[in-house]
Design an enzyme around this catalytic site. Sequence first.
Site, mmCIF file in Angstrom:
data_model
loop_
_atom_site.group_PDB
_atom_site.id
_atom_site.type_symbol
_atom_site.label_atom_id
_atom_site.label_comp_id
_atom_site.label_asym_id
_atom_site.label_seq_id
_atom_site.Cartn_x
_atom_site.Cartn_y
_atom_site.Cartn_z
ATOM 1 N N GLU A 87 0.953 -1.259 -0.060
ATOM 2 C CA GLU A 87 -0.076 0.034 0.118
ATOM 3 C C GLU A 87 0.960 1.271 -0.029
ATOM 4 O O GLU A 87 1.641 1.388 0.854
ATOM 5 C CB GLU A 87 -0.910 -0.036 1.240
ATOM 6 N N SER A 88 0.582 2.223 -0.931
ATOM 7 C CA SER A 88 1.447 3.111 -1.218
ATOM 8 C C SER A 88 1.663 4.282 -0.073
ATOM 9 O O SER A 88 2.828 4.790 0.343
ATOM 10 C CB SER A 88 1.044 3.907 -2.420
ATOM 11 N N LYS A 89 0.725 4.673 0.789
ATOM 12 C CA LYS A 89 0.734 5.576 1.678
ATOM 13 C C LYS A 89 1.727 4.935 3.020
ATOM 14 O O LYS A 89 2.655 5.614 3.558
ATOM 15 C CB LYS A 89 -0.205 6.212 2.408
ATOM 16 N N CYS A 187 -7.866 6.192 -7.009
ATOM 17 C CA CYS A 187 -7.509 5.464 -5.986
ATOM 18 C C CYS A 187 -9.121 4.649 -5.210
ATOM 19 O O CYS A 187 -9.743 5.339 -5.014
ATOM 20 C CB CYS A 187 -6.859 6.321 -4.748
ATOM 21 N N ASP A 194 -5.592 9.177 -10.280
ATOM 22 C CA ASP A 194 -4.192 8.464 -10.657
ATOM 23 C C ASP A 194 -4.030 8.638 -12.102
ATOM 24 O O ASP A 194 -4.716 8.231 -12.926
ATOM 25 C CB ASP A 194 -4.124 7.013 -10.423
ATOM 26 N N HIS A 226 -3.279 0.928 -9.172
ATOM 27 C CA HIS A 226 -2.440 0.925 -10.131
ATOM 28 C C HIS A 226 -2.252 -0.572 -10.731
ATOM 29 O O HIS A 226 -2.554 -0.582 -11.956
ATOM 30 C CB HIS A 226 -1.193 1.465 -10.231
ATOM 31 N N GLU A 227 -1.790 -1.257 -9.767
ATOM 32 C CA GLU A 227 -1.521 -2.789 -10.087
ATOM 33 C C GLU A 227 -2.749 -3.251 -10.788
ATOM 34 O O GLU A 227 -2.685 -4.289 -11.761
ATOM 35 C CB GLU A 227 -0.767 -3.370 -8.891
ATOM 36 N N ARG A 255 3.343 10.532 -6.821
ATOM 37 C CA ARG A 255 2.540 11.161 -5.658
ATOM 38 C C ARG A 255 3.213 10.741 -4.409
ATOM 39 O O ARG A 255 3.737 9.379 -3.874
ATOM 40 C CB ARG A 255 1.167 10.404 -5.464
ATOM 41 N N GLY A 256 3.366 11.635 -3.518
ATOM 42 C CA GLY A 256 4.087 11.465 -2.387
ATOM 43 C C GLY A 256 5.457 11.113 -2.441
ATOM 44 O O GLY A 256 6.118 9.979 -1.733
#
Length: 279
Positions: A87-89, A187, A194, A226-227, A255-256
């Site tokens: 998870e990106s965050k 998202c 995105d 995304h994936e 992002r981030g």
Amino acid sequence: MNYQDNSLKSLKLGQKTEYASQYDRTLLQPVPRALNRDGLGITQNQPFTIGADIWTAYEISWLNEKGLPQVAIADIYLDYQSQNLIESKSFKLYLNSFNQSKFTDFNAVQQTMQRDLIECAQGDVKVRLNPVAVYDAQKIEHLQGDCIDEQDIEITSYEFNANWLKDCVSDEIVEEKLVSHLLKSNCLITNQPDWGTLHIHYVGKKINHEKLLRYVISFRQHNEFHEQCVERIFCDLMHYAKPEKLTVYARYTRRGGLDINPFRSNFENLPENLRLARQ
């Protein structure tokens, strides 16, 4: 499996969080790939045989043994066969936790990240930590192929619809590389947009470019990671176009301090990590 599964409810995305300044590997949060693959019917057998989630991490810093801050940029390859995606965050928060922590050298940081990501993903992960000077010499690249975006067509629907690909092929057998900069999804948790560039390389019956573009644009209000979007595109193309060979590759904007670039193929090797104009 429902997207309201506890594994999604517990994610840090969309929640107010505190930023740790001391190294903490427990900040990483996994998302089971099965959450999306169950719905696509590919949990056990994926139609792609080569793939990775290719991350670029631009905001990495730590302290050397004398307390002097260090910075780097990382290329990260997360194998598509891993049990989880990251998870990106949570990844951003994890990277921030290095900021005030001391490490002996680049290699120690790289090995620490690789070990932690392997544990979280439950699969193969490769981390390459690069000095900033390496990226100073990096050129802005572009994905090879014919851009399908400049078509004089009217769009009235922005809801996801795989049926745009119905009857999308002719009898002509071709090899094509196609590019669209119009990929946009949202998202799954926060609804934030995105933005991505999509690359499709295939061998098989010729795909109608108008139908393909309408399909790509139908992701515009679609909520997935995304994936998951890339795997959905791959599966839909295999179902409707039935190419002999297929690669689907998307490079999303940053992002981030992170960009995510999923690659799935049944015939091509993994690409080198590059940088597009919007990245």
